[in-house]
Design an enzyme around this catalytic site. Structure first.
Site, PDB file in Angstrom:
ATOM      1  N   LYS A   1     -40.850 -21.449 -40.918  1.00 11.15           N
ATOM      2  CA  LYS A   1     -41.042 -22.904 -41.093  1.00 11.15           C
ATOM      3  C   LYS A   1     -39.775 -23.724 -40.876  1.00 11.15           C
ATOM      4  O   LYS A   1     -39.646 -24.834 -41.370  1.00 11.15           O
ATOM      5  CB  LYS A   1     -41.643 -23.220 -42.486  1.00 11.15           C
ATOM      6  CG  LYS A   1     -42.908 -22.482 -42.786  1.00 11.15           C
ATOM      7  CD  LYS A   1     -43.999 -22.858 -41.830  1.00 11.15           C
ATOM      8  CE  LYS A   1     -44.557 -21.691 -41.085  1.00 11.15           C
ATOM      9  NZ  LYS A   1     -45.227 -22.053 -39.843  1.00 11.15           N
TER      10      LYS A   1
ATOM     11  N   SER B   1     -43.303 -27.312 -45.860  1.00 10.71           N
ATOM     12  CA  SER B   1     -43.969 -26.809 -44.663  1.00 10.71           C
ATOM     13  C   SER B   1     -44.638 -25.467 -44.951  1.00 10.71           C
ATOM     14  O   SER B   1     -45.773 -25.220 -44.551  1.00 10.71           O
ATOM     15  CB  SER B   1     -42.939 -26.673 -43.530  1.00 10.71           C
ATOM     16  OG  SER B   1     -43.557 -26.261 -42.354  1.00 10.71           O
TER      17      SER B   1
ATOM     18  N   TRP C   1     -40.656 -24.416 -32.055  1.00 10.00           N
ATOM     19  CA  TRP C   1     -39.912 -25.349 -31.201  1.00 10.00           C
ATOM     20  C   TRP C   1     -38.820 -24.609 -30.422  1.00 10.00           C
ATOM     21  O   TRP C   1     -38.672 -24.793 -29.201  1.00 10.00           O
ATOM     22  CB  TRP C   1     -39.293 -26.422 -32.099  1.00 10.00           C
ATOM     23  CG  TRP C   1     -38.725 -27.611 -31.427  1.00 10.00           C
ATOM     24  CD1 TRP C   1     -38.865 -27.964 -30.107  1.00 10.00           C
ATOM     25  CD2 TRP C   1     -37.929 -28.626 -32.034  1.00 10.00           C
ATOM     26  NE1 TRP C   1     -38.199 -29.141 -29.880  1.00 10.00           N
ATOM     27  CE2 TRP C   1     -37.619 -29.557 -31.048  1.00 10.00           C
ATOM     28  CE3 TRP C   1     -37.447 -28.820 -33.338  1.00 10.00           C
ATOM     29  CZ2 TRP C   1     -36.835 -30.695 -31.313  1.00 10.00           C
ATOM     30  CZ3 TRP C   1     -36.685 -29.939 -33.610  1.00 10.00           C
ATOM     31  CH2 TRP C   1     -36.383 -30.865 -32.597  1.00 10.00           C
TER      32      TRP C   1
ATOM     33  N   GLY D   1     -43.958 -32.251 -38.181  1.00  9.94           N
ATOM     34  CA  GLY D   1     -42.693 -32.248 -37.447  1.00  9.94           C
ATOM     35  C   GLY D   1     -41.765 -33.388 -37.864  1.00  9.94           C
ATOM     36  O   GLY D   1     -41.048 -33.931 -37.028  1.00  9.94           O
TER      37      GLY D   1
ATOM     38  N   GLY E   1     -38.525 -24.177 -37.626  1.00  7.82           N
ATOM     39  CA  GLY E   1     -38.466 -24.667 -36.252  1.00  7.82           C
ATOM     40  C   GLY E   1     -38.550 -23.556 -35.212  1.00  7.82           C
ATOM     41  O   GLY E   1     -38.163 -23.740 -34.051  1.00  7.82           O
TER      42      GLY E   1
ATOM     43  N   HIS F   1     -37.828 -13.085 -37.838  1.00  9.48           N
ATOM     44  CA  HIS F   1     -37.510 -13.712 -39.129  1.00  9.48           C
ATOM     45  C   HIS F   1     -36.691 -12.742 -39.995  1.00  9.48           C
ATOM     46  O   HIS F   1     -36.430 -13.032 -41.162  1.00  9.48           O
ATOM     47  CB  HIS F   1     -38.793 -14.055 -39.886  1.00  9.48           C
ATOM     48  CG  HIS F   1     -39.579 -15.200 -39.307  1.00  9.48           C
ATOM     49  ND1 HIS F   1     -38.993 -16.359 -38.872  1.00  9.48           N
ATOM     50  CD2 HIS F   1     -40.917 -15.363 -39.123  1.00  9.48           C
ATOM     51  CE1 HIS F   1     -39.939 -17.188 -38.434  1.00  9.48           C
ATOM     52  NE2 HIS F   1     -41.104 -16.599 -38.569  1.00  9.48           N
TER      53      HIS F   1
HETATM   54  P1  A3P Z   1     -43.896 -29.271 -40.703  1.00 10.00           P
HETATM   55  O1  A3P Z   1     -44.823 -28.395 -41.498  1.00 10.00           O
HETATM   56  O2  A3P Z   1     -42.859 -29.924 -41.566  1.00 10.00           O
HETATM   57  O3  A3P Z   1     -44.584 -30.243 -39.837  1.00 10.00           O
HETATM   58  P2  A3P Z   1     -42.042 -22.678 -37.588  1.00 10.00           P
HETATM   59  O4  A3P Z   1     -42.233 -22.941 -36.156  1.00 10.00           O
HETATM   60  O5  A3P Z   1     -40.730 -22.032 -37.918  1.00 10.00           O
HETATM   61  O6  A3P Z   1     -43.213 -21.986 -38.190  1.00 10.00           O
HETATM   62  O7  A3P Z   1     -41.925 -24.109 -38.295  1.00 10.00           O
HETATM   63  C1  A3P Z   1     -43.028 -24.962 -38.335  1.00 10.00           C
HETATM   64  C2  A3P Z   1     -42.537 -26.368 -38.559  1.00 10.00           C
HETATM   65  O8  A3P Z   1     -41.959 -26.874 -37.332  1.00 10.00           O
HETATM   66  C3  A3P Z   1     -43.661 -27.310 -38.915  1.00 10.00           C
HETATM   67  O9  A3P Z   1     -43.059 -28.315 -39.727  1.00 10.00           O
HETATM   68  C4  A3P Z   1     -44.061 -27.821 -37.546  1.00 10.00           C
HETATM   69  O10 A3P Z   1     -44.797 -29.021 -37.573  1.00 10.00           O
HETATM   70  C5  A3P Z   1     -42.708 -28.000 -36.893  1.00 10.00           C
HETATM   71  N1  A3P Z   1     -42.779 -27.972 -35.423  1.00 10.00           N
HETATM   72  C6  A3P Z   1     -43.564 -27.213 -34.633  1.00 10.00           C
HETATM   73  N2  A3P Z   1     -43.325 -27.472 -33.342  1.00 10.00           N
HETATM   74  C7  A3P Z   1     -42.368 -28.426 -33.306  1.00 10.00           C
HETATM   75  C8  A3P Z   1     -41.701 -29.126 -32.247  1.00 10.00           C
HETATM   76  N3  A3P Z   1     -42.009 -28.897 -30.980  1.00 10.00           N
HETATM   77  N4  A3P Z   1     -40.768 -30.040 -32.575  1.00 10.00           N
HETATM   78  C9  A3P Z   1     -40.458 -30.286 -33.868  1.00 10.00           C
HETATM   79  N5  A3P Z   1     -41.060 -29.664 -34.917  1.00 10.00           N
HETATM   80  C10 A3P Z   1     -41.995 -28.734 -34.640  1.00 10.00           C
END
Ligand code: A3P
Length: 321
Positions: A68, A159, A73, A289, A70, A129
């Site tokens: 969670k 998140s 991304w 996000g 990023g 992870h």
């Molecule tokens: P939120 O729950 O705060 O929205 P991971 O990818 O490590 O599982 O983390 C997920 C978090 O990254 C979620 O945060 C998600 O919405 C956010 N996220 C996913 N894709 C993203 C992107 N392209 N840019 C920015 N944040 C992103």
């Protein structure tokens, strides 16, 4: 090779019963403490298989993160940077139809469990992870590059709570935000303690700064281009002056942005997972996000409880505390 992996799997249940165990965030699965880190049993099997069998190559690049923070991304960006010549025509870009997790496999989720522990697909990337101190030895010793992304623990916590509630079957109860906060602060969260995860990489960077790039979610969200450029330089695919002038950097940042990816059909309606039994809706990885979404969920007392741990753990380290 295959036989010894089989042996690992046969003895796994027995091994699991020797580990400290805690009720997890869902009633469906407990967490197990292994090498100072709390694991979901499915992924722990992969962690151990990777530790026993994975042979990293110096050219591999690991995309590392606590859950969670990023990961999705970072996978999208790394993939888009390295394949940008092949897919200069964005209309046929794989990210339009493939979830980023399927573009770059996970070491403990995909590679180890499929018994191809020493195999990386065409791209040099694997994501994980696993905290630094539990990484397969060959990753540490071969000197390959590591990118680590991290995020404000309050947003990572919120998140994770939403993610767990999203993936928990509708008829099962999951824990309240308050209960989750207590567990998170005590370190009991998937791949937690969260702070120790960040510190494991942060401290390792001091010993070999040239092999590790740290990315901060908040900085990237405010202003993605400098981080996209740093990432491209670090992974050995720097942007040329022409590319910069032609706006290729911006195009990649836009393609991988939360706004763009979360609106694609594949990410709204698709599913993915290391096996069908644990397939997760892609949309669970795209929630808001936002920087500071914790403010909509945590009382000032809850935020202070998290900040207090952050100060204790990160104070004096150079990490934001
Ligand atoms: P939120 O729950 O705060 O929205 P991971 O990818 O490590 O599982 O983390 C997920 C978090 O990254 C979620 O945060 C998600 O919405 C956010 N996220 C996913 N894709 C993203 C992107 N392209 N840019 C920015 N944040 C992103």
């Amino acid at each position: 090779e295959e036989q010894s992996l089989q042996k690992t799997h046969q003895s796994f249940e027995e091994f699991l019963s020797t580990l400290p165990r805690q009720c997890g965030w869902t009633p469906l699965v407990d967490c197990y403490l292994y090498q100072g880190c709390w694991h979901h049993p499915f992924f722990l099997r992969g962690v151990i298989a990777a530790q026993q069998h994975f042979e990293a190559q110096p050219t591999d690049i690991f995309l590392c993160s606590a859950p969670k923070s990023g990961t999705t991304w970072l996978k999208a960006l790394a993939f888009a940077i390295v394949t940008r010549k092949k897919y200069s025509d964005l209309s046929s870009h794989p990210l339009l139809s493939t979830m980023p997790h399927q573009c770059i496999p996970s070491l403990e989720g995909d590679v180890a469990s499929k018994e191809h522990a020493d195999q990386i697909a065409e791209l040099p990337f694997l994501a994980t992870h696993i905290p630094y101190h539990s990484l397969p030895k060959s990753i540490i010793s071969c000197g390959c590059k590591i990118v680590y992304i991290f995020r404000d623990p309050k947003d990572a916590f919120v998140s994770m709570w939403h993610f767990v509630s999203r993936i928990t079957p509708k008829d099962a109860t999951y824990i309240s935000l308050e209960e989750a906060l207590e567990l998170f602060c005590e370190g009991v969260s998937f791949y937690g303690p969260y702070w120790d995860h960040v510190l494991s990489f942060w401290n390792a960077r001091k010993e070999a700064p040239q092999r590790m790039l740290f990315l901060v979610y908040e900085e990237m969200r405010k202003e993605p281009l400098p981080s996209v450029k740093n990432l491209a330089d670090f992974i050995g695919h720097p942007f040329s002056v022409e590319e910069e002038n032609e706006g290729v950097l911006q195009k990649i940042a836009d393609l991988c942005s939360f706004e763009y990816l979360s609106d694609l059909d594949v990410n709204k309606n698709g599913k993915n997972g290391p096996n069908p039994a644990v397939a997760i809706e892609n949309s669970a990885f795209f929630r808001k996000g936002k920087i500071g979404d914790w403010q909509s969920h945590l009382t000032p007392e809850m935020a202070e409880r998290l900040d207090q741990v952050t100060r204790e753990k990160f104070g004096g380290t150079g990490l934001p505390s």
